[in-house]
Scaffold this motif. Structure first.
Motif, PDB file in Angstrom:
ATOM      1  N   GLU A 249       4.691   6.137 -13.380  1.00 33.22           N
ATOM      2  CA  GLU A 249       4.864   7.017 -12.229  1.00 33.22           C
ATOM      3  C   GLU A 249       4.915   6.201 -10.943  1.00 33.22           C
ATOM      4  N   ILE A 250       5.451   6.811  -9.887  1.00 32.39           N
ATOM      5  CA  ILE A 250       5.494   6.154  -8.581  1.00 32.39           C
ATOM      6  C   ILE A 250       4.083   6.045  -8.014  1.00 32.39           C
ATOM      7  N   ILE A 251       3.765   4.888  -7.460  1.00 31.05           N
ATOM      8  CA  ILE A 251       2.460   4.639  -6.840  1.00 31.05           C
ATOM      9  C   ILE A 251       2.684   4.326  -5.366  1.00 31.05           C
ATOM     10  N   VAL A 252       2.018   5.052  -4.496  1.00 35.16           N
ATOM     11  CA  VAL A 252       2.130   4.841  -3.056  1.00 35.16           C
ATOM     12  C   VAL A 252       0.769   4.410  -2.519  1.00 35.16           C
ATOM     13  N   LEU A 253       0.719   3.253  -1.866  1.00 39.06           N
ATOM     14  CA  LEU A 253      -0.525   2.736  -1.302  1.00 39.06           C
ATOM     15  C   LEU A 253      -0.321   2.465   0.180  1.00 39.06           C
ATOM     16  N   ASN A 254      -1.082   3.146   1.012  1.00 45.06           N
ATOM     17  CA  ASN A 254      -1.044   2.897   2.448  1.00 45.06           C
ATOM     18  C   ASN A 254      -2.032   1.797   2.809  1.00 45.06           C
ATOM     19  N   ASN A 255      -1.814   1.152   3.940  1.00 43.84           N
ATOM     20  CA  ASN A 255      -2.709   0.079   4.405  1.00 43.84           C
ATOM     21  C   ASN A 255      -2.928  -0.976   3.328  1.00 43.84           C
ATOM     22  N   ALA A 256      -1.848  -1.343   2.636  1.00 40.44           N
ATOM     23  CA  ALA A 256      -1.951  -2.320   1.545  1.00 40.44           C
ATOM     24  C   ALA A 256      -1.793  -3.744   2.058  1.00 40.44           C
ATOM     25  N   ILE A 257      -2.423  -4.034   3.180  1.00 40.49           N
ATOM     26  CA  ILE A 257      -2.293  -5.362   3.790  1.00 40.49           C
ATOM     27  C   ILE A 257      -2.825  -6.450   2.875  1.00 40.49           C
ATOM     28  N   TRP A 258      -3.731  -6.091   1.966  1.00 45.15           N
ATOM     29  CA  TRP A 258      -4.270  -7.042   0.995  1.00 45.15           C
ATOM     30  C   TRP A 258      -3.171  -7.663   0.121  1.00 45.15           C
ATOM     31  N   ALA A 259      -2.031  -6.969  -0.001  1.00 41.39           N
ATOM     32  CA  ALA A 259      -0.967  -7.443  -0.880  1.00 41.39           C
ATOM     33  C   ALA A 259      -0.056  -8.475  -0.230  1.00 41.39           C
ATOM     34  N   GLU A 260      -0.096  -8.570   1.099  1.00 38.61           N
ATOM     35  CA  GLU A 260       0.924  -9.343   1.799  1.00 38.61           C
ATOM     36  C   GLU A 260       0.887 -10.833   1.474  1.00 38.61           C
ATOM     37  N   ASP A 261      -0.288 -11.430   1.450  1.00 37.80           N
ATOM     38  CA  ASP A 261      -0.376 -12.867   1.157  1.00 37.80           C
ATOM     39  C   ASP A 261       0.174 -13.188  -0.228  1.00 37.80           C
ATOM     40  N   GLY A 262      -0.177 -12.353  -1.211  1.00 37.33           N
ATOM     41  CA  GLY A 262       0.305 -12.581  -2.574  1.00 37.33           C
ATOM     42  C   GLY A 262       1.813 -12.448  -2.681  1.00 37.33           C
ATOM     43  N   ILE A 263       2.375 -11.486  -1.964  1.00 40.51           N
ATOM     44  CA  ILE A 263       3.825 -11.299  -1.980  1.00 40.51           C
ATOM     45  C   ILE A 263       4.523 -12.462  -1.291  1.00 40.51           C
ATOM     46  N   GLU A 264       3.940 -12.939  -0.193  1.00 37.12           N
ATOM     47  CA  GLU A 264       4.514 -14.095   0.500  1.00 37.12           C
ATOM     48  C   GLU A 264       4.514 -15.323  -0.409  1.00 37.12           C
ATOM     49  N   GLN A 265       3.437 -15.528  -1.159  1.00 36.19           N
ATOM     50  CA  GLN A 265       3.363 -16.653  -2.090  1.00 36.19           C
ATOM     51  C   GLN A 265       4.409 -16.501  -3.197  1.00 36.19           C
ATOM     52  N   LEU A 266       4.575 -15.278  -3.684  1.00 35.99           N
ATOM     53  CA  LEU A 266       5.576 -15.008  -4.720  1.00 35.99           C
ATOM     54  C   LEU A 266       6.978 -15.305  -4.198  1.00 35.99           C
TER      55      LEU A 266
END
Length: 273
Positions: free
Chosen positions: A118-135
């Motif tokens: 199912e679709i997952i929507v997460l607000n204020n997911a700033i915790w994900a940004e560093d990991g995505i930048e590394q990816l």
């Protein structure tokens, strides 16, 4: 979520490009908003997109992304599968739903990971940004064993997304108060937060990092940059005033931080509008 899986990163981009039509993805996707505003529509639902919104959506869902014309979306988009079964497949553009359902959907979600169906929507997911930048960096630098490393980093990100779905609505009350204070006064610093909340700044930082996945200093800077980006795009306010209002010590400090985050200086962005 005890099932082991080995995701395959097909593609990742940092972009403003989107198809302005209803489409259906043929593999799994993650959308993470860096700046700007817009909407994500699916199944009669409309989600307002703003910085730090993260949306996971699996194959086969019809959706539409729309960007504000004045405050354009800048976002990461990640195309992937939950298995290594389709590694020979290249980047797959979503198919327009007006052309009918495509036959080459990649059914890669194991039964044990049904939460990701199912679709997952997460607000204020700033915790994900560093990991995505590394990816993103790993994918484009393409150093030795980058495919395996991308898989490991993507797996970590997916685990965190799963954990966030379990913790939804259970955020720490002190962290909520910290974010509210920062929202109301972007010039506030960690020492002042400690004085207001009667906690040692070091404790506040550790508490915030544990619960939000990001240091308090990084969070404050990013909130300042988000507001600054909005003011640049939506007002004619001088950049020196924006820098002061958003809590930067000088215009040069503001310009350097903005360029590091968005890839352009405030002056360049203002000229492009």
């Amino acid at each position: 979520m005890e099932h082991d899986f080995s995701p395959f990163l097909r593609f990742i981009a940092k972009t403003t490009y989107h198809i302005d039509a209803e489409v259906s993805a043929r593999d799994c996707r993650i959308l993470y908003i860096l700046s700007g505003s817009g909407t994500y529509e699916y199944g009669g639902n409309k989600i307002e997109l703003c910085p730090n919104t993260l949306i996971y959506y699996p194959y086969g869902f019809a959706y539409r992304i729309s960007s504000d014309t004045k405050n354009k979306l800048l976002f990461y988009t990640i195309n992937f599968d939950f298995s290594q079964e389709y590694t020979d497949m290249k980047t797959m553009e979503p198919v327009r739903t007006s052309k009918g359902q495509n036959d080459d959907i990649l059914y890669s979600i194991p039964d044990e990971l049904k939460n990701f169906s199912e679709i997952i929507v997460l607000n204020n997911a700033i915790w994900a940004e560093d990991g995505i930048e590394q990816l993103y960096s790993e994918y484009f630098n393409r150093e030795y064993a980058y495919i395996q490393n991308c898989s490991a980093k993507l797996k970590t990100l997916l685990i965190h997304i799963y954990r966030q779905t379990l913790r939804h609505g259970q955020s720490n009350p002190v962290c909520r108060e910290i974010k509210d204070l920062i929202r109301r006064n972007l010039r506030i610093n960690i020492k002042e937060l400690g004085e207001i909340l009667t906690y040692h700044p070091f404790y506040l930082n550790e508490l915030f990092k544990k619960n939000e996945g990001i240091s308090l200093h990084k969070y404050i800077v990013r909130q300042r940059l988000i507001k600054a980006n909005e003011l640049i795009c939506m007002t004619a306010m001088p950049l020196s005033e924006i820098a002061l209002l958003c809590g930067f010590s000088s215009q040069s400090h503001f310009s350097a931080a903005f360029k590091e985050a968005y890839g352009v200086t405030p002056n360049t962005l203002r000229r492009q509008i």
